[in-house]
Design a protein around this motif. Structure first.
Motif, short mmCIF file in Angstrom:
data_model
loop_
_atom_site.label_atom_id
_atom_site.label_comp_id
_atom_site.label_asym_id
_atom_site.label_seq_id
_atom_site.Cartn_x
_atom_site.Cartn_y
_atom_site.Cartn_z
N ASP A 1 2.99 -0.58 1.80
CA ASP A 1 2.20 0.26 2.68
C ASP A 1 1.85 -0.45 3.98
N ASP A 2 2.22 0.18 5.09
CA ASP A 2 1.96 -0.31 6.44
C ASP A 2 2.71 -1.59 6.79
N ASN B 1 1.13 4.28 6.12
CA ASN B 1 0.20 4.63 5.05
C ASN B 1 -1.21 4.87 5.60
N GLU B 2 -1.77 3.88 6.28
CA GLU B 2 -3.15 3.97 6.73
C GLU B 2 -3.36 5.14 7.68
N ILE C 1 7.72 10.05 3.40
CA ILE C 1 7.69 8.64 3.80
C ILE C 1 8.24 8.48 5.22
N ASP D 1 2.06 6.85 -7.44
CA ASP D 1 2.21 7.06 -6.00
C ASP D 1 3.13 6.01 -5.39
N GLN D 2 2.98 4.75 -5.80
CA GLN D 2 3.84 3.71 -5.25
C GLN D 2 5.29 3.92 -5.68
N LYS E 1 6.71 6.72 -3.48
CA LYS E 1 7.01 6.30 -2.12
C LYS E 1 8.26 5.43 -2.06
#
Length: 234
Positions: free
Chosen positions: A12-13, A18-19, A100, A130-131, A134
């Motif tokens: 994430d990011d 993500n953020e 994504i 969720d991970q 993604k």
């Protein structure tokens, strides 16, 4: 120095956005409760709830939604409307289904790490389902030699992970946008910590950069990974 035989990537990011989606949902939350508190107060109350709850709910969308609901109950003194709670839950489902968006040079960086001869592993924390979603949608899954989804990122977690993959910490490198989670604990183990800043960082992930540490590096984006590897591990 030991050759780099293991390269970890945060998700994430670092590899994908993500953020940004958390910030948009927080703006929606603040709009829904605008009659009860100003945005700055809601921001502080929500952050306090997240800080309290992260140890119970972990990292990710589900814990964020529960913290929003808890904050809504607090600031309305228990009078929050069911329609507001329903909208917050709907916002969470939208976050969990959001397409994504890869960040610049994400695929090329993972390929470059593998071409360098290192074992390439995705190391991410958060909700398991969720991970996994993604990663599957990112199209990057087949590029990794392994995937590690952990509840938190500490020096002990990294040390056990390196041991499990049969690599000494001195030969490990980790790339990520969070100094607190992706860089500092890896430096503590004796590995390389590479900071790839994102323009948005969750307040609970803030830490000061360890300038002067011989194994700390900073890249403006993932496009700088190959030149970095050629410089520190030719």
């Amino acid at each position: 120095m030991a050759r780099i035989t293991f390269i970890g990537f945060d998700a994430d990011d670092t590899l994908w956005q993500n953020e940004t989606f958390f910030r948009l949902t927080q703006e929606r939350f603040e709009s829904l409760l605008a009659d009860h508190a100003d945005p700055a107060h809601l921001h502080d109350r929500l952050l306090a709830a997240e800080r309290r709850n992260v140890g119970h709910y972990g990292f990710g969308v589900k814990g964020f939604v529960l913290s929003m609901i808890e904050t809504a109950i607090e600031v309305t003194e228990g009078r929050v409307q069911a329609s507001v709670v329903a909208e917050l839950m709907a916002a969470g489902r939208e976050m969990l289904a959001h397409p994504i968006e890869l960040l610049p040079h994400a695929r090329d960086a993972v390929v470059a790490a593998a071409d360098h001869g290192a074992r390439v592993v995705l190391i991410t924390k958060g909700d398991l389902l969720d991970q996994e979603r993604k990663l599957a949608q990112s199209g990057l899954g087949d590029l990794f030699h392994g995937v590690e989804i952990v509840s938190n990122k500490t020096a002990d977690v990294y040390a056990r992970l390196f041991m499990r993959h049969g690599v000494a910490a001195e030969g490990a490198m980790m790339l990520g946008n969070s100094l607190k989670s992706d860089v500092l604990p890896v430096l503590e183990t004796g590995g390389w910590g590479v900071h790839v800043p994102h323009h948005l960082t969750w307040a609970l992930e803030h830490a000061e950069p360890p300038h002067g540490h011989e194994r700390f590096c900073e890249l403006s984006d993932l496009g700088g990974l190959l030149p970095l590897l050629n410089r520190v591990d030719p």
